[in-house]
Write an enzyme that holds these catalytic residues in place. Structure first.
Site, PDB file in Angstrom:
ATOM      1  CG  ASP A 120      15.554   0.019   1.293  1.00 28.22           C
ATOM      2  OD1 ASP A 120      16.047   0.438   2.366  1.00 28.22           O
ATOM      3  OD2 ASP A 120      14.413  -0.472   1.220  1.00 28.22           O
ATOM      4  CB  THR A 152      -0.886   0.054   1.255  1.00 29.44           C
ATOM      5  OG1 THR A 152      -0.026   0.125   2.406  1.00 29.44           O
ATOM      6  CG2 THR A 152      -1.767  -1.174   1.372  1.00 29.44           C
TER       7      THR A 152
HETATM    8  C1  PRP Z   1      12.041   4.362   4.076  1.00 25.75           C
HETATM    9  C2  PRP Z   1      12.615   5.712   4.441  1.00 25.75           C
HETATM   10  C3  PRP Z   1      11.417   6.474   4.905  1.00 25.75           C
HETATM   11  C4  PRP Z   1      10.338   5.937   4.021  1.00 25.75           C
HETATM   12  C5  PRP Z   1      10.071   6.963   2.959  1.00 25.75           C
HETATM   13  O1  PRP Z   1      11.796   3.589   5.194  1.00 25.75           O
HETATM   14  O2  PRP Z   1      13.617   5.624   5.416  1.00 25.75           O
HETATM   15  O3  PRP Z   1      11.107   6.271   6.281  1.00 25.75           O
HETATM   16  O4  PRP Z   1      10.828   4.732   3.422  1.00 25.75           O
HETATM   17  O5  PRP Z   1       9.001   6.586   2.201  1.00 25.75           O
HETATM   18  P1  PRP Z   1       7.633   7.402   2.169  1.00 25.75           P
HETATM   19  O6  PRP Z   1       8.002   8.847   2.029  1.00 25.75           O
HETATM   20  O7  PRP Z   1       6.963   6.846   0.953  1.00 25.75           O
HETATM   21  O8  PRP Z   1       6.901   7.113   3.440  1.00 25.75           O
HETATM   22  P2  PRP Z   1      11.336   2.056   5.081  1.00 25.75           P
HETATM   23  O9  PRP Z   1       9.862   1.953   5.140  1.00 25.75           O
HETATM   24  O10 PRP Z   1      12.003   1.428   3.896  1.00 25.75           O
HETATM   25  O11 PRP Z   1      11.860   1.439   6.433  1.00 25.75           O
HETATM   26  P3  PRP Z   1      13.361   1.231   6.940  1.00 25.75           P
HETATM   27  O12 PRP Z   1      13.921   2.599   7.199  1.00 25.75           O
HETATM   28  O13 PRP Z   1      13.155   0.445   8.179  1.00 25.75           O
HETATM   29  O14 PRP Z   1      14.133   0.481   5.885  1.00 25.75           O
HETATM   30  N1  URA Z   2      12.638   4.515   0.839  1.00 29.03           N
HETATM   31  C1  URA Z   2      13.900   4.365   0.419  1.00 29.03           C
HETATM   32  O1  URA Z   2      14.761   3.922   1.191  1.00 29.03           O
HETATM   33  N2  URA Z   2      14.197   4.702  -0.849  1.00 29.03           N
HETATM   34  C2  URA Z   2      13.293   5.202  -1.704  1.00 29.03           C
HETATM   35  O2  URA Z   2      13.654   5.508  -2.852  1.00 29.03           O
HETATM   36  C3  URA Z   2      11.984   5.350  -1.247  1.00 29.03           C
HETATM   37  C4  URA Z   2      11.662   5.010   0.023  1.00 29.03           C
END
Ligand code: PRP
Ligand code: URA
Length: 209
Positions: free
Chosen positions: A200, A108
Site C-alpha cells: 500500500d 467495491t
Molecule cells: C491507492 C493509490 C491509487 C489507488 C490505485 O490509493 O494511491 O490512488 O489506490 O488503485 P486503483 O487503480 O484500483 O484505483 P488508496 O485508495 O489506497 O488511497 P490512499 O492514497 O489515500 O492510501
Molecule cells: N493501491 C496501492 O497502494 N497498492 C496497490 O497495490 C494497489 C492499490
C-alpha cells in the site's frame, strides 16, 4: 500494449524501484525513493513539452535559449500522489499544484471522491496526473474525467507501478492520455493489489500500515 504506454528502461529507475519494493524499506527512505524516482519518470514524460525560443545574456554574449510554452498543472491524487508531487515540483517549481482526493472503496474497489477545489475555469493547459499506483485504474480514470470536465485536454499519467488491468482500463477510457511508469507488473490479486507491487503506497509513505 498501446503505443502511448511507457515503462522506464533506465537502470537508475530499476535500481531505486527495487529498493522501494523491499518490505524492509522504512517510510523515510520510502519517501526519498518515491521523490527520486518521480523526478526520473517525469523527465522522460516531459520530453515533448512545447517551448518558445528566447535569448539570455551570459557574462560574455547573448545566448539562444527556450522557455516552456504551456502552463503546467501537477495533479497529485491524495494521498499517495503527495510523495510524487514533491519530486516533480523540484524540477518545475513554477507549475501549479491542484489536489484531487480519491480513495478506493475496499469492498467495491471503486474510487470515491472526497476533495476537489478546482476553480471553475482551467488555469493550466497541460496536466500531469500523479499517483504511484495504477491498479484497477479506477482512480486514474476518475481523476482524468474530472480534469477533462474542467476543460484541460492535454493530460499525462505519471506513476511508478502499473498493473496490466489498470493500463487496459485507463487506455480504453482515455486513449489520448499517455501513461508513464517505472514498471508494469504481473497482475492484480483478489483484493485489487498489484503483484508483486510494493504493498500500500499510502500506508508505506505515511507510516500508517
Ligand atoms: C491507492 C493509490 C491509487 C489507488 C490505485 O490509493 O494511491 O490512488 O489506490 O488503485 P486503483 O487503480 O484500483 O484505483 P488508496 O485508495 O489506497 O488511497 P490512499 O492514497 O489515500 O492510501
Ligand atoms: N493501491 C496501492 O497502494 N497498492 C496497490 O497495490 C494497489 C492499490
Amino acid at each position: 500494449m498501446p503505443d502511448n504506454v511507457f515503462a522506464s528502461p533506465h537502470p537508475l529507475v530499476a535500481h531505486k524501484l527495487t529498493k522501494l519494493r523491499d518490505r524492509r524499506t522504512e517510510p523515510k527512505k520510502f519517501r526519498e525513493l518515491i521523490r527520486e524516482i518521480a523526478g526520473l519518470i517525469v523527465y522522460e514524460a516531459t520530453l515533448d513539452l512545447a517551448t518558445v525560443p528566447t535569448t539570455v545574456m551570459t557574462p560574455l554574449a547573448e545566448a539562444p535559449g527556450v522557455q516552456l510554452r504551456e502552463k503546467i498543472g501537477l495533479v497529485p491524487i491524495l494521498r499517495a500522489g503527495l510523495g510524487i508531487v514533491e519530486g516533480v515540483w523540484d524540477l518545475m517549481p513554477t507549475a501549479e499544484v491542484w489536489h484531487i482526493g480519491l480513495y478506493r472503496d475496499e469492498r467495491t474497489l471503486k474510487p470515491v471522491e472526497y476533495y476537489n477545489k478546482l476553480p471553475v475555469e482551467p488555469t493550466v493547459s497541460v496536466c500531469l496526473v500523479l499517483d504511484p499506483m495504477l491498479a484497477t485504474g479506477g482512480s486514474a480514470v476518475a481523476a482524468i474525467d474530472i480534469l477533462k470536465r474542467w476543460g484541460v485536454t492535454k493530460i499525462k499519467f505519471v506513476g511508478l507501478i502499473a498493473a496490466p488491468e489498470g493500463i487496459q482500463n485507463l487506455s480504453s477510457h482515455h486513449p489520448d492520455v499517455p501513461i508513464h511508469v517505472a514498471a508494469i507488473d504481473s497482475h492484480l490479486n483478489e483484493i485489487g493489489y498489484i503483484v508483486p507491487g510494493l504493498g500500500d503506497a499510502g500506508d508505506r509513505q505515511f507510516g500508517t500500515a
